[in-house]
Design an enzyme around this catalytic site. Sequence first.
Site, mmCIF file in Angstrom:
data_model
loop_
_atom_site.group_PDB
_atom_site.id
_atom_site.type_symbol
_atom_site.label_atom_id
_atom_site.label_comp_id
_atom_site.label_asym_id
_atom_site.label_seq_id
_atom_site.Cartn_x
_atom_site.Cartn_y
_atom_site.Cartn_z
ATOM 1 N N GLY A 141 6.007 3.087 -5.277
ATOM 2 C CA GLY A 141 5.739 1.665 -5.441
ATOM 3 C C GLY A 141 6.913 0.950 -6.076
ATOM 4 O O GLY A 141 7.271 -0.161 -5.674
ATOM 5 N N THR A 142 7.536 1.595 -7.062
ATOM 6 C CA THR A 142 8.699 1.012 -7.722
ATOM 7 C C THR A 142 9.853 0.842 -6.744
ATOM 8 O O THR A 142 10.484 -0.216 -6.680
ATOM 9 C CB THR A 142 9.144 1.914 -8.884
ATOM 10 O OG1 THR A 142 8.073 2.028 -9.821
ATOM 11 C CG2 THR A 142 10.363 1.345 -9.585
ATOM 12 N N LEU A 148 0.823 -1.211 0.000
ATOM 13 C CA LEU A 148 0.000 0.000 0.000
ATOM 14 C C LEU A 148 0.853 1.255 0.000
ATOM 15 O O LEU A 148 1.735 1.418 0.842
ATOM 16 C CB LEU A 148 -0.901 0.011 1.230
ATOM 17 C CG LEU A 148 -1.728 1.274 1.471
ATOM 18 C CD1 LEU A 148 -2.854 1.381 0.436
ATOM 19 C CD2 LEU A 148 -2.312 1.292 2.877
ATOM 20 N N GLU A 194 0.898 -12.450 -3.663
ATOM 21 C CA GLU A 194 -0.440 -12.922 -3.331
ATOM 22 C C GLU A 194 -1.509 -12.085 -4.020
ATOM 23 O O GLU A 194 -1.605 -10.881 -3.798
ATOM 24 C CB GLU A 194 -0.659 -12.872 -1.817
ATOM 25 C CG GLU A 194 -2.030 -13.355 -1.387
ATOM 26 C CD GLU A 194 -2.247 -13.243 0.112
ATOM 27 O OE1 GLU A 194 -3.298 -13.704 0.584
ATOM 28 O OE2 GLU A 194 -1.382 -12.695 0.797
ATOM 29 N N GLY A 242 6.506 7.290 -7.897
ATOM 30 C CA GLY A 242 7.514 6.239 -8.018
ATOM 31 C C GLY A 242 7.788 5.455 -6.756
ATOM 32 O O GLY A 242 8.707 4.631 -6.729
#
Length: 499
Positions: A263-264, A252, A286, A261
Site C-alpha cells: 500500500g505504501t 485495493l 475519495e 508494504g
Amino acid sequence: MTDQQEWSTNANESLKISFVQAAPGSPKTLSSFHPQFTYPIFGDEECIFGYQNLKLNLRFAAHDLRPNLEVLYDKKFKAVEDVKATDIEETLKEWIPGETFEKVGAFNSHIQNDTSASSFKPPGELLETYTSRGRNFEIWSGELTDPTVQRLVERIQIMISFFIEGGTPLLLDDQDWTLARWRVYFVYEKLTDLPSPNTSPYSIVGYSTSYRFVTYVPTVSSKSVTQDFTLPPPTPISPASLPSRARISQFLILPSHHSHGHGTHLYNAMVKTFRASPTCTEITVEDPNEAFDDLRDYCDYKHLLDNGTFAKISLKTDIDPKLSARKIGVRVPTSKLLDMPLLESLRKKNKIAPRQFARLVELYLLTKIAPHNRQAGTARLTQRARATDPNDRAFYYWRLLVKQRVYKKNKDVLIQLDRGERVDKVEQTVGEVAGDYERLLRGMQKWQGGEASGSGSGGSERRDRAKRKVVDEGDGDDDDGDVEMEMAGDAKRARSEAL
C-alpha cells in the site's frame, strides 16, 4: 413449512476467492481467501438461500485475471410457490463478466495451455520496481481507454464490492472523454522459478484508480483579451492537458499481500506521478477509511519531512497577551499563530489538499512540544498563554490553532448549539484530535522501522478506536462547503482499500 436455517448459507463463508497459474498436471493455487463482506451482492443478511453445503469457488488467472466460478452443493431446495433457491448466476452476472460462467474444465484447459501467458506484461507503462521480503514487484499504470486495462478492471473489480465498504464498480461503457479521465495503477509480483512453460511471470497484488477533476485556473492579466473559439473544438482536447485535481478513488491490496508494504509503495508511486504532472494542481482522496487515513498520513508526513517543508514552519508563541485574554469577542487570529501565505505556498507546491495539509502541519507542530507538556491531552487549559515554560505556551496556542480549524469547519452546525455545549463540543474534539495525533506518532515510530500496509482511500478494517465528537475532516477532500459535520457514533463509509 421449510426450515430456513437448514437451507441458508453464509455467503462470506461459502465463497472462496483464489488466484491460480499454470503448473504441471493442473493449475496451481497461489493464494486464496474469503471476502470480507458480500451484502452489496447478496443483501444485508449476506445469506444465500436454497442450498446445502454450498461452495462457490471464484478463481482468477493470476496474470490476466481471467475469471471462473464453480458452484458446488449437496442439495438444492425445490421451489414451493414463490419460495425458491437463490439464482446464483443471475445474481452474480451484474458483478462479473459473462466469461466467468464457462465450464470449469474449459477454464482449467485455458490456464494450462495458454501459450501467450509466458509473454504477458501488464498494460500501460512501468512506474516503479521494488523488493519486499526478498520478492520482486512492479507498479504499472494505464488509462481506462486502453482495452487491456478495461478488461483487467472488468474482471477484478468485483473485489471492490467484497473488500471496500460502500465501494462502487466503474462504469466501463461510458464515453471515451470520461474514460480518459480515469487512470488505473496495477501492482504485480514478478515471479521466478516458473513451474511450466505456459506460466506467466506476473501475479496480481492489487490496484488503484484515480480520476481527473478538471479545474478552472484563472489567469492574471492587466488587460482583457478576447479570443475566438468554436464548439466542439476542431481538434479533440485531452483531459490530461487540462488543469485538474487528481482524486484517488478505489485502492485495493489483496488480503494475501497485506502487511508487506505494498500500500505504501502504491500510494507513493501514484502521488509521485501527480506531483510530476504539470497539469495536476492538487491530490485528493475519495472517502478514505481510518486505515487509509493512516497510510496517507504516514506517507505525506514523511514526504514533507524529507523535502524540508516542515523545517520552514513554526508556531508563533510571542503573542500579545491582550489577544490571549479570555474575554468574549477576543481571540487570536490564525494569522498571528502561523505564516499563512507561506503555508499556502508550501501546500500548493506539494499539491496537498487544504484539509490534509492542515492536519499534517498540526501533527508536525505537536512533535515540537515536549511530550510532558502535552500530556494534558483532553484537559481544558487556562492561563497558559502567560506561562513561563515555552512548551506550555506552545501547547496552549497549538490547541487554539486546532480549535479554530474545528470551529471554522463546523461553524454551521456548532452555531446551532448553546454556547456552553458548543464550547464543550469543541474542547472535547480538540482533545480527541490530540489523542489521535499521539496515536499516529506512535504508529510512525513502528512504521519507520518496518513496512506499512495501510488501508484504502479507505479500507475495510474496523477498529475500536475513539471517534471524534466533531469529525472536522469529512470523509474525503471535497470542497469544504460540500462536506457535512459528522458526530460521534456515525458510521464512516469507505470507498477504497489500501491494505
